[in-house]
Design a protein around this motif. Structure first.
Motif, PDB file in Angstrom:
ATOM      1  N   GLU A 308       0.919  -1.042   0.136  1.00  0.00           N
ATOM      2  CA  GLU A 308      -0.017   0.027   0.003  1.00  0.00           C
ATOM      3  C   GLU A 308       0.999   1.249  -0.027  1.00  0.00           C
ATOM      4  N   ASN A 309       0.010   2.282  -0.448  1.00  0.00           N
ATOM      5  CA  ASN A 309       0.743   3.936  -0.626  1.00  0.00           C
ATOM      6  C   ASN A 309       2.220   3.720  -1.211  1.00  0.00           C
ATOM      7  N   ILE A 310       2.344   3.478  -2.390  1.00  0.00           N
ATOM      8  CA  ILE A 310       3.353   3.529  -3.262  1.00  0.00           C
ATOM      9  C   ILE A 310       3.555   4.759  -4.198  1.00  0.00           C
ATOM     10  N   ALA A 312       5.890   6.154  -7.329  1.00  0.00           N
ATOM     11  CA  ALA A 312       6.940   5.745  -7.996  1.00  0.00           C
ATOM     12  C   ALA A 312       6.873   6.609  -9.282  1.00  0.00           C
ATOM     13  N   THR A 313       8.117   7.449  -9.516  1.00  0.00           N
ATOM     14  CA  THR A 313       8.301   8.284 -10.555  1.00  0.00           C
ATOM     15  C   THR A 313       9.503   7.580 -11.394  1.00  0.00           C
ATOM     16  N   ASN A 314       9.469   8.038 -12.856  1.00  0.00           N
ATOM     17  CA  ASN A 314      10.533   7.597 -13.559  1.00  0.00           C
ATOM     18  C   ASN A 314      10.794   6.021 -13.476  1.00  0.00           C
ATOM     19  N   THR A 315       9.856   5.390 -13.612  1.00  0.00           N
ATOM     20  CA  THR A 315      10.097   3.900 -13.421  1.00  0.00           C
ATOM     21  C   THR A 315       9.569   3.059 -14.714  1.00  0.00           C
ATOM     22  N   GLY A 316      10.584   2.241 -14.976  1.00  0.00           N
ATOM     23  CA  GLY A 316       9.989   1.245 -16.320  1.00  0.00           C
ATOM     24  C   GLY A 316       8.896   0.499 -16.162  1.00  0.00           C
ATOM     25  N   ASN A 317       8.342   0.227 -15.342  1.00  0.00           N
ATOM     26  CA  ASN A 317       7.190  -0.557 -15.225  1.00  0.00           C
ATOM     27  C   ASN A 317       6.523  -0.568 -13.661  1.00  0.00           C
ATOM     28  N   ALA A 318       5.193  -0.617 -13.622  1.00  0.00           N
ATOM     29  CA  ALA A 318       4.601  -0.341 -12.705  1.00  0.00           C
ATOM     30  C   ALA A 318       4.330  -1.559 -11.819  1.00  0.00           C
ATOM     31  N   ILE A 319       3.806  -2.641 -12.134  1.00  0.00           N
ATOM     32  CA  ILE A 319       3.589  -3.922 -11.418  1.00  0.00           C
ATOM     33  C   ILE A 319       3.679  -5.023 -12.205  1.00  0.00           C
ATOM     34  N   PHE A 320       4.451  -5.947 -11.837  1.00  0.00           N
ATOM     35  CA  PHE A 320       4.840  -7.197 -12.389  1.00  0.00           C
ATOM     36  C   PHE A 320       4.564  -8.268 -11.540  1.00  0.00           C
ATOM     37  N   ILE A 321       3.449  -9.169 -11.929  1.00  0.00           N
ATOM     38  CA  ILE A 321       3.177 -10.642 -10.986  1.00  0.00           C
ATOM     39  C   ILE A 321       3.266 -11.534 -11.925  1.00  0.00           C
ATOM     40  N   ARG A 322       4.147 -12.526 -11.559  1.00  0.00           N
ATOM     41  CA  ARG A 322       4.359 -13.757 -12.434  1.00  0.00           C
ATOM     42  C   ARG A 322       4.676 -15.099 -11.685  1.00  0.00           C
ATOM     43  N   LEU A 323       3.843 -16.109 -12.188  1.00  0.00           N
ATOM     44  CA  LEU A 323       3.792 -17.303 -11.676  1.00  0.00           C
ATOM     45  C   LEU A 323       4.536 -18.265 -13.000  1.00  0.00           C
ATOM     46  N   GLY A 324       5.543 -18.640 -12.803  1.00  0.00           N
ATOM     47  CA  GLY A 324       6.461 -19.446 -13.622  1.00  0.00           C
ATOM     48  C   GLY A 324       6.737 -20.697 -13.303  1.00  0.00           C
ATOM     49  N   ASN A 342      -3.555   2.032  -3.471  1.00  0.00           N
ATOM     50  CA  ASN A 342      -2.995   3.387  -3.169  1.00  0.00           C
ATOM     51  C   ASN A 342      -1.639   3.549  -3.802  1.00  0.00           C
ATOM     52  N   VAL A 343      -1.688   3.432  -5.070  1.00  0.00           N
ATOM     53  CA  VAL A 343      -0.328   3.657  -5.994  1.00  0.00           C
ATOM     54  C   VAL A 343      -0.495   4.261  -7.094  1.00  0.00           C
ATOM     55  N   GLN A 344       0.989   5.390  -7.172  1.00  0.00           N
ATOM     56  CA  GLN A 344       0.986   6.216  -8.395  1.00  0.00           C
ATOM     57  C   GLN A 344       2.382   5.911  -9.154  1.00  0.00           C
ATOM     58  N   VAL A 345       2.208   5.578 -10.223  1.00  0.00           N
ATOM     59  CA  VAL A 345       3.507   5.176 -11.141  1.00  0.00           C
ATOM     60  C   VAL A 345       3.472   6.210 -12.353  1.00  0.00           C
ATOM     61  N   ASN A 389      -7.303   1.815  -6.035  1.00  0.00           N
ATOM     62  CA  ASN A 389      -6.921   2.983  -6.220  1.00  0.00           C
ATOM     63  C   ASN A 389      -5.403   3.172  -6.710  1.00  0.00           C
ATOM     64  N   ILE A 390      -5.226   2.581  -7.726  1.00  0.00           N
ATOM     65  CA  ILE A 390      -4.019   2.598  -8.589  1.00  0.00           C
ATOM     66  C   ILE A 390      -4.215   3.446  -9.824  1.00  0.00           C
ATOM     67  N   THR A 391      -3.051   4.425  -9.979  1.00  0.00           N
ATOM     68  CA  THR A 391      -3.078   5.162 -11.056  1.00  0.00           C
ATOM     69  C   THR A 391      -1.742   5.078 -11.777  1.00  0.00           C
ATOM     70  N   VAL A 392      -1.687   4.796 -13.261  1.00  0.00           N
ATOM     71  CA  VAL A 392      -0.535   4.485 -13.849  1.00  0.00           C
ATOM     72  C   VAL A 392      -0.482   5.595 -15.016  1.00  0.00           C
ATOM     73  N   THR A 393       0.467   6.368 -15.040  1.00  0.00           N
ATOM     74  CA  THR A 393       0.677   7.362 -16.287  1.00  0.00           C
ATOM     75  C   THR A 393       1.849   6.896 -17.251  1.00  0.00           C
ATOM     76  N   TYR A 394       1.480   6.660 -18.232  1.00  0.00           N
ATOM     77  CA  TYR A 394       2.490   6.213 -19.363  1.00  0.00           C
ATOM     78  C   TYR A 394       2.804   7.251 -20.246  1.00  0.00           C
ATOM     79  N   GLU A 395       4.272   7.162 -20.663  1.00  0.00           N
ATOM     80  CA  GLU A 395       4.500   8.174 -21.577  1.00  0.00           C
ATOM     81  C   GLU A 395       3.871   8.200 -23.130  1.00  0.00           C
ATOM     82  N   GLY A 396       3.626   6.657 -23.333  1.00  0.00           N
ATOM     83  CA  GLY A 396       2.905   6.338 -24.543  1.00  0.00           C
ATOM     84  C   GLY A 396       3.541   6.633 -25.841  1.00  0.00           C
TER      85      GLY A 396
END
Length: 512
Positions: A308-310, A312-324, A342-345, A389-396
């Motif tokens: 909670e409550n993250i 992150a600015t200028n970060t290559g990826n927001a969230i990565f969840i992986r089962l391999g 409550n995350v903004q990236v 409550n997640i907001t991710v803003t991409y450069e696009g």
């Protein structure tokens, strides 16, 4: 008479407490802080004397004290005072003949601590230079050396480069205040330790590759608070190297992290797993890979995690969840019961760690900005993930001229079950915001995905997902349809969707 007896008892207790806090200055044992004299024997003698006496503080006074490998003993507090620097030897031979030892080690010790506001400096650049010298002379063996890795990098193996600190099987451990600087490999590793507190430390370690800031491996009852980490590799990393145990009951809060890999990471080693982890109030910046990376690829169980409550600015990826399934000799693990709230990236188009001393490896194929992702395997879904409550803003700026993946070819996105897990592992993905595949029980509440420059791809793709619930999903910047693709999605429930187009036009639903 009773009053006299009580006073005598108090004096005895006070005397006992004073004795337990006896201070042993290393200069009293012959140490010289001139940045030249080797003080390994003097420091070790002070530590051994304090431990033999039932415990005490070993004081590193102001000065620059060179040392080789030292072993911390039960009952000892190593206090690195202000303006004191513990300088690691720059000679690789001082760390052992086969595997490099850490500079400070402890094994099966209890009630140990490192405190103070001074510096522990591994002088990693100089150590690596000496490693390379010995390899060229043939006085050190390394099968990896001069072998270019998949990212085009040339480096000696991790086992030939010393960590700053390695504690194993220790109990009641406290690390507070100190600055850990410039390791030649991982900065600090705590393996199968219990009752561990890491508070207000600073990590400034960008001297060479594989420079994880804090590694917690199969530890129980851990608190990491108010730390500032600037690391060449993963910032704060939970690992599980033992299939018979877990990282369990972990709290991480109020930290600042910069990484040339991932800021908060579970894995890659994930043999036993991770349980009951709480992470709160973390600031992340200039981080090459993921702000949050949760991975189980070696058969481990990753469950009961709240983040909670993250910010992150200028970060290559927001969230990565992986089962391999990297460890094919073990059954596929589990990833389940995760809440991220409550995350903004902010995700740029360029390389977030560009200009740092040791950058993360460049992705060596054309690609558009990578989305966040939650991915399991066929028949082995990631289960019960809540994003709230997640907001991710991409450069696009996604362009078909850079890379293109047709929506009628979703089945061609590779599984890569055994590959090293990272956000770019699947290559170009056919959406810009969130990609979910092989999952069950996905809940999105008040999730906002947006970009600054137009991207031709859909915002989100859900492929082979059961029990998808999305409430208040907001995608304000979509410029083309479809905005959301549902492929083989069972029991979807989307309410309060906000998109620039009408709902029927924005959503594509189809089956294989």
């Amino acid at each position: 008479m009773k009053r006299t007896a009580s006073l005598l008892l108090l004096m005895i207790v006070a005397s006992s407490l004073f004795a337990q806090k006896k201070v042993l200055d290393i200069t009293s044992f012959g140490a010289v802080g001139d940045s030249i004299t080797y003080n390994t024997a003097a420091i070790q003698k002070a530590i051994d004397s304090a431990s033999a006496a039932g415990g005490g503080q070993v004081l590193i006074p102001p000065g620059k004290f060179v040392t080789g490998v030292i072993q911390l003993r039960s009952g000892v507090e190593l206090h690195v005072s202000a303006n004191a620097v513990l300088l690691g030897s720059t000679k690789r031979s001082d760390y052992g003949t086969v595997r490099a030892s850490a500079l400070i080690v402890a094994d099966k010790q209890h009630h140990i601590s490192i405190t103070g506001t001074g510096t522990i400096d591994g002088r990693g650049r100089e150590v690596v230079q000496d490693v390379d010298r010995m390899l060229k002379e043939g006085t050190l063996q390394d099968p990896q050396w001069q072998t270019v890795n998949p990212w085009g990098q040339l480096r000696s193996a991790e086992f030939n480069r010393p960590h700053l600190l390695t504690f194993k099987n220790c109990d009641q451990v406290s690390i507070k205040g100190v600055l850990f600087k410039d390791a030649a490999c991982w900065v600090q590793t705590y393996r199968e330790c219990t009752n561990l507190v890491i508070d207000s430390i600073r990590v400034q370690s960008t001297a060479y590759y594989n420079n994880d800031g804090i590694d917690i491996d199969d530890c129980r009852n851990v608190k990491v608070t108010r730390c500032n980490v600037n690391a060449d590799d993963d910032g704060i990393c939970l690992k599980s190297g033992n299939p018979d145990t877990f990282c369990e009951n972990i709290e991480i809060s109020d930290c600042v992290v910069r990484s040339s890999a991932s800021a908060l990471k579970f894995g890659t080693a994930s043999h036993g797993g991770f349980k009951q982890v709480r992470i709160n109030n973390i600031k992340i910046y200039d981080t090459y890979r993921s702000a949050i990376a949760l991975e189980s690829v070696d058969g481990g169980i990753l469950e009961d995690v709240t983040i909670e409550n993250i910010r992150a600015t200028n970060t290559g990826n927001a969230i990565f969840i992986r089962l391999g399934h990297r460890k094919t000799t073990a059954p596929v693990g589990k990833v389940r019961n995760i809440k991220i709230a409550n995350v903004q990236v902010e995700v740029p188009a360029g390389k977030p760690d560009k200009g740092y001393e040791m950058e993360g490896p460049v992705v060596n194929y054309p690609h558009n900005v990578f989305p966040a992702s939650i991915t399991g395997l066929p028949g082995h879904p990631v289960e019960n993930v809540s994003l709230e409550n997640i907001t991710v803003t991409y450069e696009g700026g996604g362009s078909k001229e850079v890379a293109f993946f047709a929506l009628d070819s979703l089945h061609q996105v590779p599984e890569k079950a055994g590959d090293y897990p990272e956000f770019s592992m699947f290559g170009e993905l056919p959406c810009w915001g969130l990609y979910v595949r092989h999952a069950s029980g996905i809940q999105l509440r008040n999730v906002k995905m947006q970009y600054k420059k137009n991207d031709f791809r859909p915002a989100m793709i859900f492929d082979d997902v059961q029990q998808l619930q999305a409430e208040g999903l907001h995608i304000p910047t979509a410029s083309s349809t479809p905005v959301i693709v549902l492929k083989d999605v069972k029991m979807p429930r989307l309410t309060g969707l906000q998109v620039p187009f009408g709902i029927p036009k924005a959503i594509m639903i189809w089956k294989q």
